[in-house]
Design a protein around this motif. Structure first.
Motif, mmCIF file in Angstrom:
data_model
loop_
_atom_site.group_PDB
_atom_site.id
_atom_site.type_symbol
_atom_site.label_atom_id
_atom_site.label_comp_id
_atom_site.label_asym_id
_atom_site.label_seq_id
_atom_site.Cartn_x
_atom_site.Cartn_y
_atom_site.Cartn_z
ATOM 1 N N ASP A 95 44.250 40.508 42.152
ATOM 2 C CA ASP A 95 43.961 41.482 41.107
ATOM 3 C C ASP A 95 43.922 40.754 39.764
ATOM 4 O OD1 ASP A 95 43.862 43.705 42.771
ATOM 5 O OD2 ASP A 95 46.030 44.011 42.670
ATOM 6 N N PHE A 96 43.070 41.225 38.876
ATOM 7 C CA PHE A 96 42.975 40.662 37.536
ATOM 8 C C PHE A 96 43.206 41.773 36.517
ATOM 9 C CE2 PHE A 96 40.443 37.959 40.259
ATOM 10 C CZ PHE A 96 40.887 36.694 39.910
ATOM 11 N N PRO A 109 40.499 44.893 40.859
ATOM 12 C CA PRO A 109 40.483 44.101 42.086
ATOM 13 C C PRO A 109 39.451 42.981 42.026
ATOM 14 C CG PRO A 109 40.438 46.458 42.564
ATOM 15 C CD PRO A 109 40.181 46.301 41.096
ATOM 16 N N GLU A 110 39.684 41.960 42.828
ATOM 17 C CA GLU A 110 38.776 40.812 42.860
ATOM 18 C C GLU A 110 37.369 41.222 43.293
ATOM 19 O OE1 GLU A 110 38.906 36.207 44.523
ATOM 20 O OE2 GLU A 110 40.418 37.664 45.141
ATOM 21 N N TYR A 111 37.280 42.126 44.243
ATOM 22 C CA TYR A 111 36.011 42.692 44.695
ATOM 23 C C TYR A 111 36.188 44.209 44.838
ATOM 24 C CZ TYR A 111 35.190 37.892 46.387
ATOM 25 O OH TYR A 111 35.051 36.539 46.485
ATOM 26 N N TYR A 200 31.092 46.232 38.999
ATOM 27 C CA TYR A 200 32.173 45.283 38.726
ATOM 28 C C TYR A 200 31.671 44.069 37.944
ATOM 29 C CZ TYR A 200 35.977 47.342 41.438
ATOM 30 O OH TYR A 200 36.993 48.145 41.879
ATOM 31 N N LEU A 201 30.388 44.117 37.536
ATOM 32 C CA LEU A 201 29.762 43.009 36.798
ATOM 33 C C LEU A 201 29.745 41.730 37.617
ATOM 34 C CD1 LEU A 201 31.201 43.571 33.197
ATOM 35 C CD2 LEU A 201 29.148 44.532 34.236
ATOM 36 N N SER A 225 32.403 36.122 35.882
ATOM 37 C CA SER A 225 32.807 37.517 36.038
ATOM 38 C C SER A 225 34.313 37.652 35.909
ATOM 39 C CB SER A 225 32.348 38.038 37.406
ATOM 40 O OG SER A 225 30.949 38.056 37.475
ATOM 41 N N ARG A 226 35.065 36.701 36.486
ATOM 42 C CA ARG A 226 36.519 36.758 36.372
ATOM 43 C C ARG A 226 36.941 36.644 34.915
ATOM 44 N NH1 ARG A 226 38.234 32.481 41.051
ATOM 45 N NH2 ARG A 226 37.272 33.535 42.809
#
Length: 310
Positions: A95-96, A109-111, A200-201, A225-226
């Motif tokens: 998670d970010f 979430p990552e994805y 989610y870009l 993206s992150r």
């Protein structure tokens, strides 16, 4: 069977349900019946399993450099396989935090869950079970997830029309997973994968046919993206004027440092595909520009790394 009968709203016996739904013919389970309800389907179809692998890095290594950190195989009936795969993949994803419009941090979430879970469900539902000797693989890397299912696309489906073409190689399995709630949007899930990744870009999903013998869905969680989810940007760190003076390898190094908190020579090699000498020189150059800070005890220190200057 209890779950399936509850979904159907029936109190009939297991045998009656199996026979009426076409899973039991002349006293024997069909292949679909084995895959969905047998205690251990690989006893009859050895390739009916899903293997989930988590790699440390963005590539596959072998021998002494083997970088598999998690490896588990799921080989029960399809509904239990999906339960297990969903739980394991969820545990492996990160998670970010991002700063929302309301000024509060939110967890991202990552994805998007629908994207990867729909990919797994599609792989299990539509794989070619007549193709022996291989199994479904879910490979999780730092920058992407690959979901590979044995067997080519059927004749009416191509990589170009996959997004909008309605089809099912195993309609009985597909129907049952709809009834069990796994397939929520029959024949429309692929289009939603595109939509959720865009929301989610993240880069659009990529479908391919490796070696013309399987179908693979790749979901990328790009470094840029992150960074965006973390609420930061290169311009904010170094300023537009400095950013315009950096080359592509220096920018890649900064992106890694922002996304992962640190960057190493090996990490930059993996990211750019360039040699270690060029990558080491790039990192030292960013130290000279006071953009990165070196951490280590000696030039050959195996734990040395670089972080963004405060």
């Amino acid at each position: 069977m209890a779950r399936y009968k509850a979904a159907l709203g029936t109190r009939s016996s297991d045998e009656q349900v199996l026979r009426s739904r076409g899973f039991l013919v002349d006293g024997h389970l069909t292949n679909a019946g084995v895959l969905l309800f047998a205690e251990y389907p690989p006893k009859y179809l050895p390739w009916a399993r899903v293997r989930v692998l988590r790699y440390d890095g963005i590539g596959r290594e072998t021998g002494r450099r083997l970088n598999i950190v998690k490896d588990r195989t799921f080989d029960g009936p399809i509904p239990k396989v999906l339960d297990g795969v969903k739980a394991m993949v969820s545990e492996q994803l990160r998670d970010f935090q991002s700063l929302g419009d309301d000024g509060l941090f939110q967890v991202v979430p990552e994805y998007p869950e629908f994207a990867w879970l729909e990919g797994v469900v599609n792989a299990v539902t539509h794989r070619n079970y007549g193709y022996s000797g291989d199994y479904i693989r879910v490979s999780i890397f730092d920058d992407r997830m690959e979901i590979q299912s044995p067997g080519k696309l059927p004749n009416l489906v191509t990589l170009e029309n996959l997004r909008h073409t309605r089809w099912s190689r195993n309609p009985v399995i597909a129907r049952t997973l709809v009834e069990l709630g796994w397939v929520r949007e029959l024949n429309e899930g692929v289009d939603r994968i595109y939509g959720d990744m865009d929301a989610y870009l993240l880069n659009p999903p990529m479908f391919s046919e490796p070696n013309n013998a399987s179908v693979m869905l790749t979901l990328e969680n790009s470094i840029s993206s992150r960074m965006l989810w973390r609420g930061g940007s290169l311009e904010e760190v170094v300023g537009v004027d400095v950013l315009e003076t950096l080359n592509e390898y220096e920018i890649a190094a900064m992106q890694l440092a922002m996304a992962q908190g640190r960057v190493t020579t090996k990490g930059l090699v993996d990211r750019t595909g360039k040699g270690s000498k060029l990558c080491a020189r790039t990192l030292r150059g960013l130290v000279d520009k006071q953009i990165l800070v070196w951490h280590g005890t000696a030039p050959n220190d195996p734990s040395q790394h670089y972080t963004l200057a405060k």
